[in-house]
Design a protein around this motif. Structure first.
Motif, PDB file in Angstrom:
ATOM      1  N   VAL A 200      77.245  -1.581  69.404  1.00  0.00           N
ATOM      2  CA  VAL A 200      77.889  -1.219  68.131  1.00  0.00           C
ATOM      3  C   VAL A 200      79.109  -2.095  67.900  1.00  0.00           C
TER       4      VAL A 200
ATOM      5  N   SER B 116      62.334  -0.850  66.841  1.00  0.00           N
ATOM      6  CA  SER B 116      63.320  -1.298  67.828  1.00  0.00           C
ATOM      7  C   SER B 116      62.705  -2.296  68.797  1.00  0.00           C
TER       8      SER B 116
ATOM      9  N   ASP C 284      70.433   6.410  70.715  1.00  0.00           N
ATOM     10  CA  ASP C 284      71.695   5.687  70.856  1.00  0.00           C
ATOM     11  C   ASP C 284      72.325   5.861  72.233  1.00  0.00           C
TER      12      ASP C 284
ATOM     13  N   ARG D  65      67.944   9.760  65.223  1.00  0.00           N
ATOM     14  CA  ARG D  65      68.628   9.936  66.504  1.00  0.00           C
ATOM     15  C   ARG D  65      67.636  10.229  67.625  1.00  0.00           C
TER      16      ARG D  65
ATOM     17  N   HIS E  62      74.817   4.095  64.227  1.00  0.00           N
ATOM     18  CA  HIS E  62      73.499   4.427  64.779  1.00  0.00           C
ATOM     19  C   HIS E  62      72.550   3.244  64.633  1.00  0.00           C
ATOM     20  N   LEU E  63      71.684   3.063  65.613  1.00  0.00           N
ATOM     21  CA  LEU E  63      70.871   1.852  65.691  1.00  0.00           C
ATOM     22  C   LEU E  63      69.682   1.854  64.746  1.00  0.00           C
TER      23      LEU E  63
END
Length: 332
Positions: free
Chosen positions: A330, A115, A44, A105, A134-135
């Motif tokens: 975000v 991703s 992130d 993370r 969080h992605l």
């Protein structure tokens, strides 16, 4: 509402699929080395996301072609299944997380893969009130949350558009299987408005296209008290609309709306596709035309339960700029 999706009903096992070859799989593993290791401490960060965007352009050509075609037109089912993606390099998988709000993370092979793929469909995003923004988020069963209509539950998860209540909901949802359900009961279920629409009569379509419905945030957003104003369920071109509904959180405002929503759900169930995700399967759902859910299953909480990683993407960063503090990924 209507009768629940029966756990043991026969669900068709079809979907648009693309198999990653062994050579391509090795190529992807090598690409993830740019995103993992000591020099890449956290997912992130702007630096890691920029590196992932750069790396994504080097994915195998056939995969890039498949993703671009899906972005252009998600087809009649609105779902793309990518098979045989790598989730680890050499090390064994850790135990499936079993805590609330579990996220990734530290960059891993799996997090780098999902991703990078999603970055070829749009811009990776997350929501501040969902898992702290969080992605890369873990979709795992959590003790005590069995009855929750959320990613932490294990009861039947109703068909829904992801974050339907939010004006800037994702355009795509990516679900990468890290560990398959050992019981075999948990199946991702998807259904497309393109399949369901022909089963609805003109009067039902008209009601669904009117602002006669309210949608609440899902449990994954915690105690957020925000219900968007009355909205239609079918949006856009009447012949090929987008759909905006969560059958656990969308509420009809009158009796005709209730009847129409029940008819829509029945049409979705009739045209539903079931996916028993296996390790390395990435299901990409077009969140504009397809709803998704999950059959019920029984977790064991022994470290070997079903484990997916989830990443969102949307097509237009400018559209959501008002919700993205500082211009980051975000959304508020």
């Amino acid at each position: 509402m209507h009768q629940m999706i029966q756990q043991h009903q026969t669900i068709p096992q079809t979907a648009s699929a693309h198999e990653i070859s062994e050579a391509e799989r090795s190529e992807i593993v090598a690409l993830t080395e740019r995103l993992t290791g000591p020099e890449n401490e956290l997912i992130d960060t702007p630096q890691w996301l920029a590196a992932a965007l750069d790396t994504s352009s080097s994915l195998p050509r056939t995969l890039l072609r498949t993703l671009r075609a899906f972005r252009h037109d998600p087809g009649p089912d609105g779902t793309l299944l990518l098979r045989n993606l790598p989730v680890v390099a050499d090390a064994p998988l850790p135990a499936t997380p079993a805590v609330p709000n579990s996220v990734e993370r530290v960059p891993t092979v799996a997090a780098s893969v999902v991703s990078s793929v999603m970055l070829q469909l749009g811009e990776v995003i997350a929501f501040r009130n969902e898992k702290s923004g969080h992605l890369v988020q873990n979709v795992v069963p959590v003790p005590g949350r069995e009855e929750s209509q959320s990613n932490a539950g294990s009861v039947l998860l109703e068909l829904h558009i992801e974050n339907a209540f939010h004006d800037n909901r994702p355009d795509y949802v990516g679900l990468l299987c890290i560990r398959e359900d050992p019981t075999g009961d948990a199946k991702l279920c998807t259904s497309s408005i393109r399949r369901a629409l022909p089963l609805l009569d003109a009067d039902t379509r008209q009601v669904l296209a009117e602002p006669r419905f309210l949608t609440e945030p899902p449990p994954s957003f915690g105690t957020l008290d925000s219900v968007r104003s009355a909205h239609p369920i079918l949006v856009g071109d009447p012949e090929d609309p987008n759909v905006l509904v969560d059958f656990a959180a969308t509420h009809p405002l009158d009796d005709p709306a209730k009847v129409a929503m029940a008819a829509l759900r029945e049409a979705f169930v009739e045209t539903m596709v079931g996916h028993r995700l296996r390790v390395g399967d990435l299901a990409v759902v077009d969140n504009r035309v397809a709803v998704h859910g999950r059959t019920s299953f029984t977790p064991r909480y022994d470290g070997a339960d079903r484990w997916l990683e989830r990443v969102y993407a949307h097509l237009d960063n400018r559209r959501s700029r008002v919700d993205r503090k500082g211009g980051g990924p975000v959304l508020g």
